[in-house]
Design a protein around this motif. Structure first.
Motif, short mmCIF file in Angstrom:
data_model
loop_
_atom_site.label_atom_id
_atom_site.label_comp_id
_atom_site.label_asym_id
_atom_site.label_seq_id
_atom_site.Cartn_x
_atom_site.Cartn_y
_atom_site.Cartn_z
N THR A 106 0.83 -1.19 0.00
CA THR A 106 0.00 0.00 0.00
C THR A 106 0.87 1.24 0.00
OG1 THR A 106 -1.87 1.10 1.06
CG2 THR A 106 -0.18 0.23 2.52
N LYS A 107 0.30 2.33 -0.44
CA LYS A 107 0.97 3.63 -0.36
C LYS A 107 0.89 4.13 1.08
CE LYS A 107 -1.03 4.70 -4.69
NZ LYS A 107 -2.04 5.54 -5.29
N VAL A 108 1.95 4.82 1.51
CA VAL A 108 1.97 5.42 2.84
C VAL A 108 2.42 6.87 2.70
CG1 VAL A 108 2.33 3.29 4.14
CG2 VAL A 108 4.30 4.53 3.25
N ASP A 109 1.98 7.70 3.63
CA ASP A 109 2.40 9.10 3.62
C ASP A 109 3.76 9.29 4.26
OD1 ASP A 109 -0.03 10.40 2.48
OD2 ASP A 109 -0.95 9.40 4.19
N ASP A 113 10.96 4.24 11.13
CA ASP A 113 11.80 3.05 11.25
C ASP A 113 11.96 2.65 12.71
OD1 ASP A 113 13.89 4.56 12.40
OD2 ASP A 113 15.08 4.63 10.56
N ARG A 114 12.65 1.55 12.94
CA ARG A 114 12.76 1.02 14.31
C ARG A 114 13.54 1.91 15.26
NH1 ARG A 114 15.93 -3.81 12.01
NH2 ARG A 114 18.00 -2.93 11.70
N ASP A 115 14.27 2.89 14.70
CA ASP A 115 15.00 3.84 15.53
C ASP A 115 14.18 5.10 15.81
OD1 ASP A 115 17.33 2.22 15.66
OD2 ASP A 115 17.81 2.83 13.61
N GLY A 116 12.92 5.11 15.34
CA GLY A 116 12.05 6.26 15.58
C GLY A 116 12.26 7.40 14.60
N GLN A 117 12.95 7.13 13.50
CA GLN A 117 13.20 8.16 12.50
C GLN A 117 12.09 8.17 11.45
OE1 GLN A 117 15.92 10.29 12.76
NE2 GLN A 117 16.03 9.22 14.72
N LEU A 118 11.58 9.36 11.14
CA LEU A 118 10.60 9.48 10.07
C LEU A 118 11.32 9.38 8.74
CD1 LEU A 118 8.40 12.44 11.36
CD2 LEU A 118 8.13 10.01 11.77
N THR A 119 10.70 8.69 7.80
CA THR A 119 11.31 8.50 6.49
C THR A 119 10.25 8.40 5.41
OG1 THR A 119 12.76 7.06 5.17
CG2 THR A 119 11.42 5.99 6.86
N GLU A 120 10.62 8.84 4.21
CA GLU A 120 9.72 8.65 3.07
C GLU A 120 9.86 7.24 2.51
OE1 GLU A 120 12.66 10.61 -0.33
OE2 GLU A 120 10.78 11.57 0.15
N GLY A 127 11.33 -3.08 10.89
CA GLY A 127 11.46 -1.64 11.06
C GLY A 127 12.67 -1.06 10.36
N ALA A 128 13.33 -1.85 9.53
CA ALA A 128 14.48 -1.36 8.77
C ALA A 128 13.99 -0.67 7.50
CB ALA A 128 15.42 -2.51 8.40
N GLN A 129 14.63 0.44 7.15
CA GLN A 129 14.23 1.18 5.95
C GLN A 129 14.51 0.35 4.70
OE1 GLN A 129 15.16 5.34 5.48
NE2 GLN A 129 15.38 5.62 7.70
N GLU A 130 13.58 0.46 3.74
CA GLU A 130 13.74 -0.18 2.45
C GLU A 130 14.04 0.88 1.40
OE1 GLU A 130 10.10 -2.63 2.22
OE2 GLU A 130 11.43 -4.29 2.78
N PHE A 131 14.22 0.45 0.17
CA PHE A 131 14.61 1.39 -0.88
C PHE A 131 13.43 2.06 -1.56
CE2 PHE A 131 18.21 -1.59 -0.65
CZ PHE A 131 19.17 -0.68 -0.26
#
Length: 192
Positions: A106-109, A113-120, A127-131
């Motif tokens: 799904t699309k997300v706004d 991540d698991r460290d509490g960082q906001l990311t696009e 909770g690891a960032q993906e590409f």
């Protein structure tokens, strides 16, 4: 005239999610529909609407889970009924990443991540960032795009995320996701 109940929809319903969501609901002065816990979801959308209407305070946090069912599962069917009910105002959705067998996404706004960082970027179940930007993969996210929620926040597996969202630590990632939705919606009943 019926006052619409203010609800946050959450696409996870296992025991870890339940502990985390109950804790966060207490901390913000809202309510968790603990009976919505289940993997997969056990209640119909209309049954959940009745429970939501009985909750003492808003916001009401409600869990939905498909348990990996391919396509639209029981949790998603119930979520669609709740989201479209005339007595319900959806403040936002917490879309939970998982290892989906069918790679539903799904699309997300925004994601956290698991460290509490906001990311696009999207995040995985740990909770690891993906590409990929602006989307996550999960098993109860199939219908989110059609619900037209004001905000969709993506996170990893609630109550887990490599122990970073453990309820014993205060479920900080789940709490941040709820706070973002409440702030974006203008909800003024938040505390904590």
């Amino acid at each position: 005239m019926v006052t619409k109940r203010k609800v946050i929809l959450i696409t996870d319903g296992d025991v870890y999610a339940n502990r985390a969501v109950e804790l966060v609901a207490r901390e913000i002065g809202g309510r968790c529909i603990s009976m919505s816990q289940g993997n997969p979801s056990r209640y119909t959308g209309l049954e959940l609407v009745d429970l939501i209407k009985k909750a003492k305070n808003d916001p009401v946090l409600v869990m939905f889970d498909d348990s990996g069912f391919m396509g639209e599962g029981f949790g998603e069917t119930a979520m669609k009924v709740v989201a479209s009910h005339p007595d319900i105002h959806v403040l936002g959705i917490i879309a939970v990443a998982s290892k989906s067998r069918r790679e539903e996404w799904t699309k997300v706004d925004v994601c956290i991540d698991r460290d509490g960082q906001l990311t696009e970027n999207g995040v995985d179940k740990f909770g690891a960032q993906e590409f990929e930007i602006g989307k996550i993969t999960g098993d109860t996210v199939y219908c989110i795009d059609e619900l037209k929620a004001p905000i969709v926040v993506g996170i990893g597996d609630i109550g887990k995320m490599s122990h970073q969202d453990d309820f014993k630590k205060g479920a900080p990632i789940t709490k941040l996701a709820v706070q973002i939705i409440l702030e974006r919606s203008g909800f003024d009943g938040i505390r904590g």
